[in-house]
Design a protein around this motif. Sequence first.
Motif, short mmCIF file in Angstrom:
data_model
loop_
_atom_site.label_atom_id
_atom_site.label_comp_id
_atom_site.label_asym_id
_atom_site.label_seq_id
_atom_site.Cartn_x
_atom_site.Cartn_y
_atom_site.Cartn_z
N ASP A 341 46.74 28.38 40.88
CA ASP A 341 46.52 29.80 41.11
C ASP A 341 47.57 30.37 42.07
N LYS A 342 47.98 29.57 43.03
CA LYS A 342 48.91 30.04 44.06
C LYS A 342 50.35 30.07 43.58
N TYR A 343 50.72 29.08 42.73
CA TYR A 343 52.14 28.93 42.42
C TYR A 343 52.52 29.18 40.95
N VAL A 344 51.53 29.21 40.05
CA VAL A 344 51.82 29.42 38.62
C VAL A 344 51.41 30.84 38.22
N ILE A 345 52.36 31.57 37.62
CA ILE A 345 52.12 32.97 37.23
C ILE A 345 51.37 32.99 35.90
N THR A 346 50.06 33.26 35.95
CA THR A 346 49.25 33.25 34.73
C THR A 346 48.45 34.54 34.63
N ALA A 347 48.15 34.90 33.37
CA ALA A 347 47.31 36.07 33.10
C ALA A 347 46.57 35.85 31.80
N THR A 348 45.32 36.34 31.74
CA THR A 348 44.53 36.28 30.51
C THR A 348 44.21 37.71 30.10
N THR A 349 44.45 38.02 28.82
CA THR A 349 44.21 39.38 28.33
C THR A 349 43.35 39.37 27.08
N LYS A 350 42.75 40.52 26.80
CA LYS A 350 42.07 40.72 25.52
C LYS A 350 43.12 40.84 24.41
N PRO A 351 42.70 40.79 23.14
CA PRO A 351 43.68 40.95 22.05
C PRO A 351 44.45 42.27 22.10
N ASP A 352 43.88 43.31 22.79
CA ASP A 352 44.59 44.59 22.90
C ASP A 352 45.45 44.67 24.16
N SER A 353 45.65 43.52 24.84
CA SER A 353 46.50 43.35 26.04
C SER A 353 45.84 43.84 27.32
N THR A 354 44.54 44.18 27.27
CA THR A 354 43.82 44.53 28.50
C THR A 354 43.68 43.28 29.37
N LEU A 356 42.30 40.57 31.78
CA LEU A 356 40.99 40.05 32.17
C LEU A 356 41.06 39.33 33.51
N SER A 357 42.13 38.58 33.73
CA SER A 357 42.29 37.86 34.99
C SER A 357 43.76 37.54 35.21
N VAL A 358 44.14 37.38 36.49
CA VAL A 358 45.51 36.99 36.84
C VAL A 358 45.44 36.00 38.00
N SER A 359 46.48 35.21 38.15
CA SER A 359 46.56 34.28 39.27
C SER A 359 47.12 34.98 40.49
N SER A 360 46.96 34.34 41.66
CA SER A 360 47.53 34.89 42.89
C SER A 360 49.04 34.97 42.80
N ALA A 361 49.64 33.98 42.07
CA ALA A 361 51.10 34.00 41.90
C ALA A 361 51.54 35.22 41.10
N PHE A 362 50.71 35.66 40.15
CA PHE A 362 51.01 36.86 39.37
C PHE A 362 51.01 38.08 40.29
N GLU A 363 50.04 38.13 41.21
CA GLU A 363 50.00 39.22 42.19
C GLU A 363 51.28 39.26 43.00
N SER A 371 42.80 43.73 41.74
CA SER A 371 41.97 44.90 41.42
C SER A 371 42.78 45.98 40.73
N GLU A 372 44.10 46.04 41.04
CA GLU A 372 44.96 47.03 40.39
C GLU A 372 45.35 46.61 38.97
N LEU A 373 45.27 45.32 38.70
CA LEU A 373 45.72 44.79 37.41
C LEU A 373 44.58 44.66 36.40
N ILE A 374 43.44 44.13 36.83
CA ILE A 374 42.34 43.84 35.89
C ILE A 374 41.80 45.15 35.30
N GLY A 375 41.71 45.16 33.97
CA GLY A 375 41.26 46.35 33.25
C GLY A 375 42.41 47.22 32.76
N LYS A 376 43.63 46.97 33.31
CA LYS A 376 44.81 47.71 32.85
C LYS A 376 45.48 46.95 31.70
N LYS A 377 46.37 47.65 31.00
CA LYS A 377 47.15 47.02 29.94
C LYS A 377 48.29 46.21 30.56
N MET A 378 48.73 45.21 29.84
CA MET A 378 49.80 44.34 30.33
C MET A 378 51.12 45.10 30.49
#
Length: 611
Positions: A341-354, A356-363, A371-378
């Motif tokens: 979570d700290k060092y790998v940039i990961t994100a999970t999205t819905k099929p429409d690119s919304t 769902l979750s991101v890692s701390s490295a992504f932040e 909070s600014e990312l979840i629910g937004k489009k990629m």
Amino acid sequence: MSKYNFYKFFTLYFILFGIAISVLGSFVSYALQVKDINFDMAKKANEIFEIKTDSILKPFIENMDNTVISLVSNNTIKEFLKTRDEHAKNELEQIFLAVSSSQSIITQARLICKDGKELIRVEKDNNNDTNIIVEKSKLQDKSDTYYFQKVSQMKEERLWHSKIDLNIEHGKIEIPYKPTIRLAMPIITNGEFSGMVIVNVLVENLFLAIGKSSAFEHYIVDKENNYILHANDKFSFNKYKNIKRSLNEDFENGLEAKGVYTFALDNILKNEDKATLVFKTKKSYENSLFKKELNTIIIILIANIILSFIVAIYISKTPTNLQAALVKAHEKLNEFASIVDKYVITATTKPDSTILSVSSAFESSSGYTKSELIGKKMNIINNPQQDKKIFLELWSTILKGEVWSGIMKNRTKKGDIYWLEQNVVPTLDKDKKIESFVSVGVDITAKVELERLASIDKLTGAYNRRMIDEFMKKEIFLHVRDSKNLSLIMADIDHFKLVNDTYGHQAGDAVLSDVGRIISSTIRKSDIFGRYGGEEFIVICPNTSSQQALILAQKIREEIENFHFAEVGHKTISLGVATLIANDEVENIIKRADDALYIAKKEGRNRVVLG
């Protein structure tokens, strides 16, 4: 929970687990055995079919075919049909009688003239089971019969088989029933039908031979699903006996059901029946096979359950000792997840690119909080300068359920550019539909910047010579492969040494920088621009003819000529143009452009020369 309690728990668990595995294994084994039984029955049905056809049906039909052929082949027949000579007739009657007598299954053998009238008929006398020649007064007109209508229309001497039916005499079905097939052949004289030979063959014994086996009930059905042969003889020839009998009464699930095997007979019985031989597995035979396998499975199941008790008591010790190790491993796993979570940039999205979750490295890389990312489009991190083809390729790949790998140019919350080397993996639900996308990336911004600096001339912002050489190799390969034009422009600032000598190197660098900027803004987006060394520049022009390159070179020359350079004033350049020819290599086309540039210099400078 104490170690002793764990031991009791795992002992009971492994006993139940062993029983469950034994039951499941027995079930699977039984299912496989059932499959093998079905396969064996299908194999047995095929073997019986081959035996019935190869050793009984085919020889029977071939023998009768040969009988008809031998009668037609007799030269006396054509002579008799032409002359109607009584001596020839007597001879033919004896031949027909001899052939019929030699085959007990032949009930009639006839010669019919082109008008449909019987000329010769030999038939079996039902009273004493001998073959007799029918006297002339009892010969019949068969011109209205379906077999005469069929055979008389044939244009060549070839065999014809009738449907298999019940023998009819004087318009009525003969009793006792006599299953009969008629084999006939036209007699062709000078291309015209002059008569026919037809033989009625009793197939009762044939049906007895092919109609029984220990494993299957045997049926023969015609193309209209009428029975020619039935396991219950009452329903054989039900069409002719006026007995209604549907296939569903004997085959509830149709002829495609399990335990039913069909074999086409139309390659043997070449008639309008389009007959199919059907084998239906006897219940008694099927039950005996399944009972045998079931008994075997039960014995194996009991043995496995007993073994499960013994093994469970022994192996229960191991899980108890593994408990502590499992707890420790769980802690390590949580620690590893925290590192990811700290060092790998990961994100999970819905099929429409919304998101769902991101890692701390992504932040950290994007500058946005979770909070600014979840629910937004990629596309919140998309850079407007990113090539749209990359997005099209990405979506085209992942929407097919495939993994996409590539490099993305992104934008942080502050607007800074950063680069990610990404893998986007679709995750599928149980119905194989895309449920979400998981993106795993590595920040390669520093690497991209180093590569950019390594390929750019710092003074002019154009590609350096190393990159130009690489582009040349690539473009030559592509244009030779696709048979397209490729041109090259070499440019050199006139009297540049005088600038350095008169105004100093700082002024010379300013001239180089301005020339690079002017050329870069003049060429097309598809062109590739670089500094080749010193005051020499090069432009690679893909899909460009020599005339098009000359026009571009002239435009560059004019832009430089009309530009006022700070401190230096006006400067000019000379340009050489070369176009790709057959079997060209990088060195060849560059040399031709350079030679053309040399000529431009020699002829007075500030000009364009085509090499």
